[in-house]
Design an enzyme around this catalytic site. Structure first.
Site, PDB file in Angstrom:
ATOM      1  CB  CYS B  57     -19.632  47.202   4.169  1.00 37.21           C
ATOM      2  SG  CYS B  57     -18.182  46.956   3.151  1.00 37.21           S
ATOM      3  NE  ARG B 134     -15.042  42.669   3.626  1.00 39.55           N
ATOM      4  CZ  ARG B 134     -16.031  43.526   3.394  1.00 39.55           C
ATOM      5  NH1 ARG B 134     -16.329  44.450   4.291  1.00 39.55           N
ATOM      6  NH2 ARG B 134     -16.730  43.460   2.282  1.00 39.55           N
TER       7      ARG B 134
END
Lengths: 75, 221
Positions: B57, B134
């Site tokens: 991330c 995601r």
């Protein structure tokens, strides 16, 4: 974008927005262009500031209230 | 079991699809309380990530920030989301600035109650019921969902593809064309197939087009 910090002072972004409006009545797009702040942030901030009675809206145009002018002068 | 529990268990959410209006929301973000409607008139990339302070991330957020100036030239904003708290987001933004010298300039939604994540189908329960996957939603200036991408937790997204996707969609809107595989800005674009024999014949005789056959014609913009 919080418009007033814990000391009761205007945040930098709020000052920028207030100064962009000045003594005019402007649309969010005009404020965005004048202050160089993205339109989504201007809309979000105007909502918050209207709720806090720093800004007044009429027919899609926004102006500073006397409460905002007073606070701006103190900075 | 109470009436409410039964109702909650049987609720079926309709997830956004390409071409549908993006579900409206109002959420706390690192830049204040934001509504989806605040973005009307701009394109928006709404994307989720599993958790703050995790390596994939962090690499993605730095990469999103790298393409943000170019996205803004395309009238496109970024809005991140995870089920972390506002304090966590703020601490992470500050950490990224301190450790990687990158200032994340776009807002991040603190979706602790998963309200936005559930509206957009960002949680894949078989992969993780506590984290968002995601997901990427490309929403146009009229608040219509134009593209959806999902990546698993383990794989970081390709920012150049996201940029390419926005450029391709905007090119389609502006010129009424389609874009071929691996298209990039400056490449030839595809003309939508002719809808009649007469139009097919006209197209084959059009010297401004490069036609391999009636259904496969390209042109330079």
């Amino acid at each position: 974008m919080a418009c007033v910090n814990e000391k009761g002072q205007l945040t930098e972004s709020a000052k920028k927005l207030f100064r962009a409006i000045g003594n005019q009545s402007l649309t969010p797009a005009e404020i965005s262009k004048s202050a160089g702040i993205p339109l989504f942030k201007v809309r979000s901030s105007l909502r918050e500031m209207t709720e806090a009675e720093y800004i007044a809206e009429e027919s899609g145009q926004y102006r500073l209230t006397s409460k905002a002018i007073e606070l701006l002068e103190k900075q | 079991m109470s009436q409410m529990e039964v109702s909650q268990q049987t609720e079926v959410r309709s997830l956004p699809r390409i071409g549908s209006k993006a579900p409206q929301f109002e959420a706390d973000t690192t830049q204040g309380r934001i509504r989806l409607s605040d973005y009307e008139g701009s394109w928006l990339i709404l994307f989720s990530h599993p958790a703050d302070f995790t390596p994939v991330c962090t690499s993605e957020f730095i990469a999103f920030q790298e393409i943000y100036p170019e996205l803004r030239k395309l009238n496109t904003e970024l809005l991140g989301l995870s089920v972390d708290s506002l304090s966590s987001h703020v601490a992470w933004i500050r950490n990224v600035k301190e450790k990687f010298s990158v200032q994340l300039e776009f807002p991040i939604i603190a979706d602790l109650n998963k309200e936005v994540a559930q509206k957009y189908g960002m949680i894949m329960p078989e992969e993780s019921s506590t984290e968002t996957s995601r997901a990427v939603f490309v929403i146009d200036d009229k608040q219509v969902v134009r593209a959806i991408i999902y990546y698993p937790l383990s794989t970081g997204r390709n920012m150049q593809e996201i940029l390419r996707l926005v450029k391709a969609l905007q090119t389609t809107d502006k010129h009424g064309v389609a874009t071929p595989a691996n298209w990039k800005e400056g490449d030839e674009v595809l003309i939508p197939p002719a809808k009649s024999d007469e139009l097919a014949e006209e197209r084959m005789n059009d010297k401004s087009l490069n036609c391999i056959d009636w259904y496969y014609c390209t042109k330079k913009l």
